[in-house]
Write a protein that holds these residues in place. Sequence first.
Motif, mmCIF file in Angstrom:
data_model
loop_
_atom_site.group_PDB
_atom_site.id
_atom_site.type_symbol
_atom_site.label_atom_id
_atom_site.label_comp_id
_atom_site.label_asym_id
_atom_site.label_seq_id
_atom_site.Cartn_x
_atom_site.Cartn_y
_atom_site.Cartn_z
ATOM 1 N N UNK A 118 20.204 36.249 22.499
ATOM 2 C CA UNK A 118 19.140 36.457 23.472
ATOM 3 C C UNK A 118 19.406 35.734 24.784
ATOM 4 N N UNK A 119 20.296 34.747 24.758
ATOM 5 C CA UNK A 119 20.683 34.017 25.975
ATOM 6 C C UNK A 119 22.170 34.213 26.253
ATOM 7 N N UNK A 120 22.637 35.412 26.013
ATOM 8 C CA UNK A 120 24.065 35.707 26.166
ATOM 9 C C UNK A 120 24.554 35.408 27.576
ATOM 10 N N UNK A 121 25.702 34.713 27.656
ATOM 11 C CA UNK A 121 26.314 34.409 28.934
ATOM 12 C C UNK A 121 25.812 33.138 29.581
ATOM 13 N N UNK A 122 24.807 32.502 29.002
ATOM 14 C CA UNK A 122 24.264 31.283 29.588
ATOM 15 C C UNK A 122 24.980 30.056 29.008
ATOM 16 N N UNK A 123 24.632 28.890 29.537
ATOM 17 C CA UNK A 123 25.205 27.648 29.012
ATOM 18 C C UNK A 123 24.796 27.413 27.562
ATOM 19 N N UNK A 132 24.261 29.707 25.304
ATOM 20 C CA UNK A 132 25.104 30.574 24.488
ATOM 21 C C UNK A 132 26.492 29.982 24.318
ATOM 22 N N UNK A 133 27.081 29.497 25.401
ATOM 23 C CA UNK A 133 28.422 28.917 25.313
ATOM 24 C C UNK A 133 28.417 27.631 24.486
ATOM 25 N N UNK A 134 27.344 26.842 24.612
ATOM 26 C CA UNK A 134 27.252 25.622 23.820
ATOM 27 C C UNK A 134 27.140 25.918 22.330
ATOM 28 N N UNK A 135 26.300 26.885 21.967
ATOM 29 C CA UNK A 135 26.164 27.249 20.561
ATOM 30 C C UNK A 135 27.445 27.863 20.021
ATOM 31 N N UNK A 136 28.146 28.637 20.844
ATOM 32 C CA UNK A 136 29.414 29.217 20.416
ATOM 33 C C UNK A 136 30.455 28.129 20.160
ATOM 34 N N UNK A 137 30.481 27.118 21.026
ATOM 35 C CA UNK A 137 31.419 26.002 20.828
ATOM 36 C C UNK A 137 31.106 25.244 19.544
ATOM 37 N N UNK A 138 29.819 25.008 19.281
ATOM 38 C CA UNK A 138 29.430 24.284 18.066
ATOM 39 C C UNK A 138 29.794 25.093 16.824
ATOM 40 N N UNK A 180 20.158 30.498 14.982
ATOM 41 C CA UNK A 180 21.033 30.079 16.077
ATOM 42 C C UNK A 180 21.790 31.268 16.662
ATOM 43 N N UNK A 181 22.241 32.176 15.816
ATOM 44 C CA UNK A 181 22.937 33.361 16.301
ATOM 45 C C UNK A 181 22.033 34.252 17.130
ATOM 46 N N UNK A 182 20.787 34.407 16.703
ATOM 47 C CA UNK A 182 19.844 35.229 17.457
ATOM 48 C C UNK A 182 19.531 34.588 18.808
ATOM 49 N N UNK A 183 19.330 33.278 18.805
ATOM 50 C CA UNK A 183 19.070 32.575 20.068
ATOM 51 C C UNK A 183 20.252 32.730 21.019
#
Length: 307
Positions: A121-126, A128-134, A115-118
Amino acid sequence: MKTLCLRACGRAAVTLALLITCVFLGLHLTGDPATLILGFEATPDDVAAFKLARGLDLPMYAQYWRYLGDLMHLDLGKSYVTGLPAIEVFLSAMGPTLHLMLPTALVTLLIGIPLGIVAALHSGTRLDRGLLFVSVLGFAVPNFFFGLLLILFFSVWLGWLPTYGNASWLHYIMPIMTIATSEAAIFSRMARSAMLEGLNLPCVQAAYMRGISRQRVIWFHAFPNALISLLTVAGFFLGTLTAGAVITENIFSWPGIGRLLVVSVAKRDIPVVQLIVLGVGCSLIVANLLVDLLSLVVNPKLRRTTR
């Protein structure tokens, strides 16, 4: 490299000596175990006999030197409550804890790092923000609260999973979810940061300029550099698995070391508590020592700094 290895081993030895001393003093300065175990109705003769049989009548420094001597001879004492060797009590609880911690570690690594790698690789996208929130949510919710929510939902409301014990594979699901959720959240954030740092390295940018495919750059240039940072986190995580099981094992009545520690502290069973704390502390020390030594193998920069 030999010098760095010796330094790492020396730090581990000093840390172990400090751990032994702090554990001994911390437990022996918190009160008289004879009064709690025998009760306030015990006669002075009973208390004196209890202390004499366990060496508690000696001065503190004499008890400390005796304790060090016993450790040198691998004599870890006997339980004040059961009279059994402390090592037997410890090992009887170690099995259930290992049976819980090993699949928990596997689930944590298989979820957190990808999940961190994904996210990186999609830094700054929705995404990325969704995974960061989770990940922030998973880390912020305390284990005891999340465990109770799982019991309420899967056991009380749905009746799918058992609430206590370790009799079947169904008993493993909620404890693993409780521990792995918070730990995977930490790993995902660390993996994201390490991968972003790896993607921005000059060698990675140079690989792109040479026309190397994106997949090869990610897995053969960026990921190996990110792995160095992840090794440190992984070592600390593996060392703290047993310590993190204290709350979870008590929530689900898991017959492991975490539950044994709480019961032993309540009963002032000092030899068992000392052994558990030393075991957890030694696992941390060994895990960090292995990470330091492995970092010397993986990262050539550390070897060049001593030359």
